[in-house]
Enzyme design. Structure first.
Site, PDB file in Angstrom:
ATOM      1  CB  THR A  86      -0.898   0.072   1.258  1.00 45.24           C
ATOM      2  OG1 THR A  86      -0.082  -0.063   2.420  1.00 45.24           O
ATOM      3  CG2 THR A  86      -1.964  -0.994   1.258  1.00 45.24           C
ATOM      4  CE1 TYR A 147      -3.367  -3.048  -1.390  1.00 44.10           C
ATOM      5  CE2 TYR A 147      -5.761  -2.957  -1.275  1.00 44.10           C
ATOM      6  CZ  TYR A 147      -4.570  -3.607  -1.003  1.00 44.10           C
ATOM      7  OH  TYR A 147      -4.593  -4.819  -0.349  1.00 44.10           O
TER       8      TYR A 147
HETATM    9  N1  CAA Z   1     -14.308   8.358   4.429  1.00 42.29           N
HETATM   10  C1  CAA Z   1     -14.554   9.697   4.477  1.00 42.29           C
HETATM   11  N2  CAA Z   1     -13.684  10.577   4.984  1.00 42.29           N
HETATM   12  C2  CAA Z   1     -12.527  10.102   5.459  1.00 42.29           C
HETATM   13  C3  CAA Z   1     -12.212   8.729   5.440  1.00 42.29           C
HETATM   14  C4  CAA Z   1     -13.180   7.849   4.907  1.00 42.29           C
HETATM   15  N3  CAA Z   1     -12.970   6.529   4.857  1.00 42.29           N
HETATM   16  N4  CAA Z   1     -10.982   8.559   5.955  1.00 42.29           N
HETATM   17  C5  CAA Z   1     -10.545   9.789   6.303  1.00 42.29           C
HETATM   18  N5  CAA Z   1     -11.481  10.722   6.016  1.00 42.29           N
HETATM   19  C6  CAA Z   1     -11.412  12.136   6.233  1.00 42.29           C
HETATM   20  C7  CAA Z   1     -10.969  12.447   7.649  1.00 42.29           C
HETATM   21  O1  CAA Z   1     -12.063  12.348   8.531  1.00 42.29           O
HETATM   22  C8  CAA Z   1     -10.453  13.863   7.497  1.00 42.29           C
HETATM   23  O2  CAA Z   1     -11.522  14.783   7.451  1.00 42.29           O
HETATM   24  P1  CAA Z   1     -11.444  16.134   8.302  1.00 42.29           P
HETATM   25  O3  CAA Z   1     -10.192  16.831   7.826  1.00 42.29           O
HETATM   26  O4  CAA Z   1     -12.718  16.818   7.928  1.00 42.29           O
HETATM   27  O5  CAA Z   1     -11.375  15.678   9.712  1.00 42.29           O
HETATM   28  C9  CAA Z   1      -9.851  13.865   6.090  1.00 42.29           C
HETATM   29  O6  CAA Z   1     -10.418  12.723   5.425  1.00 42.29           O
HETATM   30  C10 CAA Z   1      -8.357  13.694   6.108  1.00 42.29           C
HETATM   31  O7  CAA Z   1      -8.065  12.512   6.835  1.00 42.29           O
HETATM   32  P2  CAA Z   1      -6.624  12.259   7.425  1.00 42.29           P
HETATM   33  O8  CAA Z   1      -6.326  13.259   8.499  1.00 42.29           O
HETATM   34  O9  CAA Z   1      -6.494  10.810   7.784  1.00 42.29           O
HETATM   35  O10 CAA Z   1      -5.744  12.651   6.150  1.00 42.29           O
HETATM   36  P3  CAA Z   1      -4.339  12.173   5.768  1.00 42.29           P
HETATM   37  O11 CAA Z   1      -4.002  12.848   4.488  1.00 42.29           O
HETATM   38  O12 CAA Z   1      -3.417  12.287   6.915  1.00 42.29           O
HETATM   39  O13 CAA Z   1      -4.547  10.604   5.489  1.00 42.29           O
HETATM   40  C11 CAA Z   1      -5.347   8.658   4.464  1.00 42.29           C
HETATM   41  C12 CAA Z   1      -5.472  10.170   4.554  1.00 42.29           C
HETATM   42  C13 CAA Z   1      -3.950   8.288   3.969  1.00 42.29           C
HETATM   43  C14 CAA Z   1      -6.360   8.165   3.448  1.00 42.29           C
HETATM   44  C15 CAA Z   1      -5.578   8.039   5.853  1.00 42.29           C
HETATM   45  O14 CAA Z   1      -6.838   8.427   6.313  1.00 42.29           O
HETATM   46  C16 CAA Z   1      -5.524   6.518   5.807  1.00 42.29           C
HETATM   47  O15 CAA Z   1      -4.454   5.912   5.826  1.00 42.29           O
HETATM   48  N6  CAA Z   1      -6.682   5.860   5.761  1.00 42.29           N
HETATM   49  C17 CAA Z   1      -6.746   4.397   5.712  1.00 42.29           C
HETATM   50  C18 CAA Z   1      -6.988   3.943   4.319  1.00 42.29           C
HETATM   51  C19 CAA Z   1      -7.217   2.459   4.339  1.00 42.29           C
HETATM   52  O16 CAA Z   1      -8.224   1.946   4.804  1.00 42.29           O
HETATM   53  N7  CAA Z   1      -6.257   1.678   3.806  1.00 42.29           N
HETATM   54  C20 CAA Z   1      -6.380   0.272   3.813  1.00 42.29           C
HETATM   55  C21 CAA Z   1      -5.038  -0.306   4.124  1.00 42.29           C
HETATM   56  S1  CAA Z   1      -5.142  -2.051   4.437  1.00 42.29           S
HETATM   57  C22 CAA Z   1      -5.395  -2.738   2.941  1.00 42.29           C
HETATM   58  O17 CAA Z   1      -5.399  -2.096   1.927  1.00 42.29           O
HETATM   59  C23 CAA Z   1      -5.583  -4.216   2.928  1.00 42.29           C
HETATM   60  C24 CAA Z   1      -6.826  -4.581   2.248  1.00 42.29           C
HETATM   61  O18 CAA Z   1      -6.793  -5.073   1.126  1.00 42.29           O
HETATM   62  C25 CAA Z   1      -8.117  -4.438   2.956  1.00 42.29           C
END
Ligand code: CAA
Length: 240
Positions: A86, A147
């Site tokens: 990722t 991804y």
């Molecule tokens: N839906 C809607 N809004 C979301 C959200 C979601 N799922 N996730 C985050 N947000 C919002 C946050 O609430 C935030 O909003 P506010 O500023 O209004 O509070 C805004 O987006 C920014 O969020 P972050 O502070 O987290 O922003 P960032 O730039 O630091 O990070 C990110 C963004 C990289 C996407 C981080 O949120 C992250 O890592 N999320 C996880 C993503 C995920 O699920 N990855 C899966 C990895 S595991 C995998 O991939 C294996 C598999 O096959 C299942």
């Protein structure tokens, strides 16, 4: 002697569990890995499964690696495309490099490995290919255009190759894991992960063994009528 099974990204996480399950079922298992030498050495010492280092995103490296495996161990009859990374970021912050690394490591890798084994499988009239997709390739995921695109591509790749392999005894299936307790999922910010787990009806993360048992089912000699399918293993998080 058991069939030779190659598992990419096989020394850690879901791949490790797949190797152990296949070995337990009598397959001659070979793991591939990309970078973590210490983990690979520890894995091989513990399990007796040999680990071959090559970059699955590199066509020539894969061809050379699989040639070496076939010379040293035997023809690959079972291939599990599990290697994946990722590089999560929202689109407006994502670099081209983050896009490219994920597409090549997670999707182009499937072309590279399948291309290296497909001639032999066709000649022998038998093959089992399992590609590890993702719930996020089915449903999309905030922060994962790279991804989700790669994993979604795997599902299309699987269905196309399944059609080509069917008359030659080669089955090609995908598994779409949900959130499984591995280093990859532990890297998700805790407050985000907490919300994800709350949406899993089974009420927990998956275990690598949950995916491994599905691989065993799909690669069995008796599974010759199952091809082109995607098995979701996600605790009910997404019913597709
Ligand atoms: N839906 C809607 N809004 C979301 C959200 C979601 N799922 N996730 C985050 N947000 C919002 C946050 O609430 C935030 O909003 P506010 O500023 O209004 O509070 C805004 O987006 C920014 O969020 P972050 O502070 O987290 O922003 P960032 O730039 O630091 O990070 C990110 C963004 C990289 C996407 C981080 O949120 C992250 O890592 N999320 C996880 C993503 C995920 O699920 N990855 C899966 C990895 S595991 C995998 O991939 C294996 C598999 O096959 C299942």
């Amino acid at each position: 002697m058991g069939r030779v099974a190659l598992v990419t990204g096989g020394t850690r996480g879901i791949g490790e569990a797949i190797c152990v399950a296949l070995q337990g079922a009598g397959y001659r298992v070979v793991a591939n890995y990309g970078g973590n030498d210490a983990a690979a050495q520890e894995f091989s010492a513990r399990t007796g499964v040999p680990a071959y280092k090559f970059d699955v995103s590199d066509f020539d490296a894969v061809a050379a690696g699989i040639t070496q495996i076939e010379r040293e161990v035997g023809a690959v009859e079972v291939l599990v495309n599990n290697a994946g990374i990722t590089r999560d970021s929202t689109m407006h912050k994502m670099s081209y490099q983050q896009w490219e690394q994920v597409i090549h490591t997670n999707l182009t890798s499937c072309f590279n490995t399948c291309r290296a084994v497909i001639d032999g499988m066709r000649e022998r009239g038998f093959g089992r290919i399992v590609n590890i997709g993702s719930i996020n390739g089915q449903a999309g995921q905030y922060g994962q255009v790279n991804y989700a695109a790669a994993k979604s591509g795997i599902h299309g790749f699987t269905k196309a190759l399944a059609q080509e392999g069917a008359a030659k005894g080669i089955t090609v299936n995908a598994i779409a894991p949900g959130y499984v307790d591995t280093d990859m999922v532990r890297a998700v910010p805790p407050q985000v992960l907490e919300k994800i787990i709350a949406r899993i009806p089974v009420g927990r993360l998956g275990k690598p063994e949950d995916i491994a048992r599905t691989v065993l089912f799909l690669v069995a000699d008796e599974a010759g009528f199952i091809t082109g399918s995607t098995v979701s293993v996600n605790g009910g998080q997404h019913m597709y």
